[in-house]
Design an enzyme around this catalytic site. Structure first.
Site, short mmCIF file in Angstrom:
data_model
loop_
_atom_site.label_atom_id
_atom_site.label_comp_id
_atom_site.label_asym_id
_atom_site.label_seq_id
_atom_site.Cartn_x
_atom_site.Cartn_y
_atom_site.Cartn_z
N GLU A 103 0.80 -1.23 0.00
CA GLU A 103 0.00 0.00 0.00
C GLU A 103 0.83 1.28 0.00
OE1 GLU A 103 -3.24 0.32 -0.24
OE2 GLU A 103 -3.63 -1.83 -0.32
N SER A 159 -33.93 -21.61 -23.57
CA SER A 159 -35.11 -21.11 -24.28
C SER A 159 -35.73 -19.88 -23.65
CB SER A 159 -36.16 -22.22 -24.37
OG SER A 159 -35.73 -23.25 -25.23
#
Length: 916
Positions: free
Chosen positions: A104, A390
């Site tokens: 960081e 479908s």
């Protein structure tokens, strides 16, 4: 003259010497502008700094709790108020601090709160890629931003963040700031702060016990806590861990050898075995987090102290979670788990999303069977989704066709499959391998037939299909829609959330907006943001209503009947997918809606292996139970037909659609929907009627033993006559067709009554006929003599102790009276067996008795025979004499008749009509 000339030259030189060079002017102007800008920026920055919030020590220790409210404004979650453990800097092991700083903020312990080198790199990236594309925030700045500022990416906030970071560094030590940071961050899995994360992931309460791989995992988690969750995504966790290890090597926190050794670890082996229980509403909370993350830059619902107003219906959410639970009261019958390649059980999974049909608000989310643990995979909203099967037919095939070509629900499609895919050797078949010929769009959709769907897409065009589906929130995997997209069989996947959003538009008059869970966010400073999406018309109201009406048919009588809810107007569509190498479906869907709610459900196996589902009807059951429960005690009106749609009666089978004539049978008329202005005008002539025959007569001719039929017909039409007849009120059977006006019926039955029917048929259009004309005639009965039997024989079978009697018969239908020593029985066959025989003399007499018509009960001449049965043991004469007093002539004693009946008796047993 000369003097004047010199004077002018001198003057020109003087002017020229007074004029400054152009570059000096530019430099001067630029300097003034830069000075002005600098002063302006300085003043502006001074304003930003002056209006920055004060550093409040109470806000530095813990993250601010975010409160989340349901659709009624009731608080249902307080994120960050629990699952937190504080830790002091002295308890942080060096390996963890090294992993965090390397990842960081590598210069954390040397800078003054802001890192000028990182700022330079970020400025370059922001100029190249746009403001906000890369941050330069140090750990100190992150503490400030999470404690005091909004996460929005604004220059003013960035200036305030840097100013407050400098102030924080002057007031607190580096150790205190690192402690604040590691106690404040959210690590996923309901873990706030590194101490709680270590406990929840690794089961460690003493951070000094953390290993290098564990420290690297913790350092990497805050970037994407959900994605890097080691319980759910160990492979992604390992990738992130390796990135952290590389950074630690680069910044000389560890050696390359130490990093290589750490990479060998198996991520699951590090994790605690007793995973925390699933969290209530966790699936919905994930959607909240995702929406805020996408719509509000930098916001963190776990640490930013937000008030979040949502669309959650807690009753619906709890019922959905109940249906996905392992409760004994759960009405859903889930299949038993299967084993993976390692012998571990794998359950059928499910994801479901419930929307408000009217506005698209998300009312409930079912993320997984048994709920979500450890911020787990949410099958309702996560990832690229699954093939929709479908359920795509209304979205890609029929919806666009109605929208762009104004087709009717009656529109005729020839199901003459299989369908050959152009440019390939592949074919598309219907799910049952059938070809049903011409049919309406309504029937094709309700029966989920593939060939009509791909034909419809081919005729309508992929461009229209793509724009229509994208307007419903569908993103295709390829740039172009392919023919397989009509049946949801390509690389395009959807989540239940996306599919529900698309289907909702059909139920909402074609209006679409992105499904949403968050209505408004309020920041700690009182600022609010409205997050409700904008609604837009995705299709015409006629398209929405006609698709809905066909999907109602699919639920009422098509493939979706298992999802039908009695008393509710429900529209919906099933969907399954196929595997190339296996029979069966790895995915099963149901997506449906009422005017109040829209619900889409997927079921399948959650791992990467494509396993066949043992039961594809689970989505139907989930839909039926959910929709029944949430619709109790509320009014669910039917869908309202818009003015743009008209109902029209059409003659069945007409192509193109035609109106029925006055003579069209009611059984051949269907009511279908048409876009107003596109309904049929022509009337069918198929069932126009001809005049019937006149003077129809029928007489029995004794000489020819036949019925003579005659009639008159006066017309110039080119016709023929179909003659039918029924006997004694039975079924009318066709006999023949003739162009004459007379007909002879031979081979008639004596005593029978015949009804004769004549129908006029056009020779040009065999569908054009007349009303039938009919008459009746009776044939006199004919009595025949009943002859006696012949070839009467009786023999004793000592082994079986029985007498076998048989005879012949050649005459009208009859049954036979059998007399044995004065005891009688009637049989229908040409033989009997007399059992339980005792020694003695047996007199057997057979008499035929007529059965039908004039011969009924007429007795023929009797024939007799005698057989003597001797005893094998003379000592038993007395006993045998006692037994010889009576002959057993019941069904057992005389036995059954022979099946070898040479007579004229007929077997009248009816055929079983059950449809196998």
């Amino acid at each position: 003259m000369a003097d004047n000339s010199q004077s002018r030259t001198a003057r020109r030189k003087q002017k020229k010497s007074n004029k400054k060079p152009i570059w000096k002017k530019i430099l001067l102007i630029t300097s003034i502008v830069v000075l002005a800008l600098g002063l302006g920026v300085g003043v502006l920055f001074a304003y930003y700094i002056a209006t920055a919030p004060e550093i409040d020590a109470s806000q530095l220790s813990d993250p601010l709790s975010s409160k989340i409210y349901d659709k009624d404004g009731e608080l249902f979650a307080d994120l960050g108020s629990e699952q937190r453990s504080q830790i002091e800097f002295g308890e942080l092991p060096p390996i963890l601090i090294d992993a965090v700083t390397a990842t960081e903020d590598s210069r954390f312990f040397t800078h003054s709160g802001i890192d000028l080198l990182r700022i330079g790199g970020a400025i370059k990236a922001n100029i190249t890629n746009g403001f906000g594309s890369e941050g330069a925030s140090t750990i100190t700045q992150q503490v400030v931003e999470k404690s005091f500022l909004s996460p929005e990416k604004k220059i003013s906030l960035k200036v305030q963040e840097q100013w407050l970071a400098l102030k924080l560094e002057r007031e607190y030590s580096k150790e205190a700031i690192m402690e604040m940071y590691l106690n404040k961050i959210h690590y996923g899995n309901n873990s706030y702060g590194v101490a709680k994360a270590a406990q929840n992931y690794f089961g460690k309460t003493d951070l000094s016990e953390l290993t290098l791989p564990e420290a690297a995992i913790l350092a990497g988690l805050p970037q994407r806590p959900s994605a890097y969750n080691p319980f759910e995504n160990p492979d992604l966790t390992k990738e992130r861990m390796n990135t952290v290890l590389d950074l630690m090597v680069r910044h000389e926190k560890i050696t390359q050898e130490e990093a290589d050794e750490a990479r060998e670890v198996d991520i699951p082996s590090l994790l605690r075995e007793d995973r925390p229980d699933s969290s209530p509403y966790e699936a919905f909370l994930q959607q909240i987090r995702d929406e805020i993350s996408k719509k509000v830059d930098g916001a963190d619902i776990y640490t930013d102290g937000l008030k979040i107003y949502t669309t959650l219906d807690t009753n619906a959410q709890e019922y959905v979670e109940f249906l996905l639970s392992d409760s004994e009261d759960n009405p859903i019958n889930y299949p038993e788990p299967v084993e993976d390649e390692n012998g571990n059980p794998v359950d059928v999974q499910a994801g479901m999303v419930l929307l408000d049909t009217k506005n698209g608000a998300i009312r409930a989310i079912g993320g997984a069977r048994g709920g979500l643990e450890n911020d787990g995979h949410n099958f309702a909203i996560d990832g690229e989704g699954r093939q929709p099967g479908s359920t795509f037919k209304p979205i890609v095939a029929y919806g666009p066709a109605i929208e762009h070509n104004q087709l009717s629900t009656y529109h005729q499609i020839n199901d003459d499959g299989p369908f050959d895919i152009a440019g390939t050797d592949s074919q598309i078949n219907n799910w049952d391998g059938s070809s049903r010929g011409w049919m309406s769009m309504r029937y094709a959709l309700s029966e989920s037939l593939n060939v009509p769907a791909v034909k419809t897409l081919e005729e309508n065009g992929s461009g229209n299909a793509k724009s229509f589906a994208e307007g419903l929130g569908i993103e295709f995997a390829n740039d172009n829609v392919t023919i397989g997209d009509a049946i949801g069989g390509t690389g395009t996947g959807v989540t239940p959330l996306e599919l529900a959003g698309a289907y909702r538009a059909f139920g909402n008059q074609g209006i679409y907006n992105e499904p949403y869970a968050v209505t408004e966010v309020e920041f700690p400073d009182g600022k609010t943001i409205d997050l409700k999406p904008k609604a837009e018309a995705a299709m015409s109201d006629y398209t929405a209503y006609m698709i809905t009406d066909m999907l109602k048919t699919a639920v009422e009588e098509g493939t979706g009947t298992a999802a039908n809810v009695s008393g509710l107007p429900v529209a919906g569509k099933t969907g399954t997918t196929n595997l190339k190498d296996k029979n069966g479906s790895p995915d099963s869907w149901f997506s449906g809606y009422t005017t109040n709610y829209t619900l889409s459900i997927w079921t399948g196996y959650g791992d990467s292996n494509q396993r066949v589902l043992p039961d594809t009807k689970i989505p139907h059951a989930l839909f039926k139970h959910t929709m029944s429960e949430i619709s109790k005690d509320i009014d669910t009106p039917d869908f309202v037909k818009p003015d743009s749609v008209v109902e029209v009666e059409v003659e069945k089978g007409s192509r193109p659609a035609k109106l029925p004539s006055d003579f069209t049978p009611s059984s051949e008329i269907v009511t279908e929907l048409f876009v107003k202005g596109y309904e049929p005008d022509d009337t069918s002539e198929k069932y126009d009627q001809l005049d019937p025959v006149n003077n129809l007569t029928a007489e029995y001719d004794e000489d020819s033993d036949s019925i003579q039929v005659e009639w008159d017909y006066n017309s110039d039409e080119d016709v023929s006559f179909e003659i039918s007849a029924s006997e004694d009120g039975g079924q009318m059977n066709g006999l023949s067709s003739t162009e004459d006006t007379s007909f002879e019926i031979s081979n008639v039955e004596p005593g029978a009554e015949y009804e004769i029917q004549v129908v006029v048929v056009s020779n040009e259009h065999d569908s054009i006929t007349s009303e039938p004309s009919s008459t009746k005639v009776s044939v006199p009965e004919e009595q025949e003599n009943i002859p006696s039997i012949d070839n009467l024989e009786a023999s004793y079978n000592a082994e079986n102790n029985m007498i076998d009697v048989s005879w012949g018969y050649n005459g009208p239908p009859a049954e036979f009276e059998v007399d044995v020593n004065g005891q009688t029985q009637t049989v229908g066959s040409n033989g009997i067996e007399i059992t339980n025989i005792s020694p003695g003399e047996y007199n057997i007499t057979i008499t035929p008795i007529g059965q039908n018509g004039a011969n009924s009960d007429v007795r023929g001449e009797s024939q007799s025979t005698t057989i003597n049965v001797e005893s094998d043991d003379d000592n038993n004469d007395e006993e045998n004499a006692d037994n010889n007093d009576e002959v057993n002539v019941d069904g057992e004693g005389l036995g059954g008749g022979n099946d070898d009946n040479d007579g004229n008796n007929e077997d009248d047993d009816a055929q079983d009509p059950e449809d196998q």
